[in-house]
Design an enzyme around this catalytic site. Sequence first.
Site, PDB file in Angstrom:
ATOM      1  N   ALA A  65      -2.743  -1.018   9.626  1.00 44.96           N
ATOM      2  CA  ALA A  65      -2.622  -1.539  10.755  1.00 44.96           C
ATOM      3  C   ALA A  65      -3.083  -0.624  11.712  1.00 44.96           C
ATOM      4  CB  ALA A  65      -1.113  -1.220  11.199  1.00 44.96           C
ATOM      5  N   GLY A 108      -0.414  -1.166   6.563  1.00 42.75           N
ATOM      6  CA  GLY A 108      -0.164  -1.879   6.412  1.00 42.75           C
ATOM      7  C   GLY A 108      -1.303  -2.669   5.468  1.00 42.75           C
ATOM      8  N   GLU A 111      -0.061  -3.165   2.337  1.00 46.81           N
ATOM      9  CA  GLU A 111       0.963  -4.240   2.643  1.00 46.81           C
ATOM     10  C   GLU A 111       0.518  -5.704   2.421  1.00 46.81           C
ATOM     11  OE1 GLU A 111       1.779  -2.166   6.264  1.00 46.81           O
ATOM     12  OE2 GLU A 111       4.610  -1.854   4.949  1.00 46.81           O
ATOM     13  N   GLU A 131       2.836   6.212   6.050  1.00 47.00           N
ATOM     14  CA  GLU A 131       2.939   5.754   7.311  1.00 47.00           C
ATOM     15  C   GLU A 131       3.704   6.707   8.101  1.00 47.00           C
ATOM     16  OE1 GLU A 131       2.924   3.548   4.957  1.00 47.00           O
ATOM     17  OE2 GLU A 131       2.582   1.332   6.323  1.00 47.00           O
TER      18      GLU A 131
END
Length: 257
Positions: A65, A108, A111, A131
């Site tokens: 992200a 992300g 993911e 993260e």
Amino acid sequence: MEFITVEAQYAPYVALIRLNRPKELNALNLQLMGELRDALKALDADDTVRTIVLTGNERAFAAGADIKQMAGKTAIDMLTVDQFSTWDQIKKTKKPLIAAVSGFALGGGCELSMTCDMIVASETAQFGQPEIKIGVMPGAGGTQRLTRAIGKARAMEMVLTGKFISAEEAERFGLVNKVVPVEVYLEEAVKLASTIAQMSPIASQLAKEAVNRSYETHLDEGLHFERKNFYLLFASEDQTEGMNAFVEKRAPEFKGK
Ligand code: CAA
């Protein structure tokens, strides 16, 4: 579309979506994710498309992200923006979705590859949920999907230390379907997509739905739990410090506050 490109007929019945923010290693900002959601919805409704390949570039599938977009956010900002409703829509794609991963698939990005139905990786691919190093935790399914894919011990180590695994390890652990040389990873993913595209599209959609049902029976509960904790971390000083340190290119000083 600014941050992705879409070729609906890359091969017969096979569409290709490329994430296209190369300078930022395809960091997944809100606009990119919105474009991806819209593209998948359109391809899902297109009768000339039976399978979809999602890729990045050789250096990065996606490095997570967009930390710069999240760095100044509060827990309430994150809750209000509700970026994960976009991810929920992506997960609802009916047609088989294959990730062709080279280089970084982090946070992300990892993911997103796990939200796809299968992963074909290049030998240079690296998967990770880093993260924790910026004071937060996975928020788009990492704690749930990674654990189911590779088991608790390995997932716990990746999520708590942020360490990356190689393509070879990812294949051995059952995260990816196939590892091939970087020169042919996209070709191999398209080959797999083309094989599936020769089957009945109705059968493949219903079969995908059934496989996912077995895998996801309690996933929604886990995702909900993960999301609350992810948002909660935006109330911590360590999140601000971790993300600011990344933006300012320095080591973070975490205080546990
Ligand atoms: N967000 C925003 N920008 C990013 C980014 C990210 N996730 N990852 C990389 N970039 C940017 C860098 O800031 C840099 O931009 P500038 O040139 O403007 O400085 C550019 O992409 C190239 O990156 P690097 O110079 O850092 O390249 P490198 O080869 O030295 O390192 C890397 C590569 C190891 C992937 C490193 O960029 C990195 O650690 N990125 C962050 C990975 C990460 O922590 N991802 C998790 C994000 S949080 C998340 O995803 C939450 C969730 O669950 C939804």
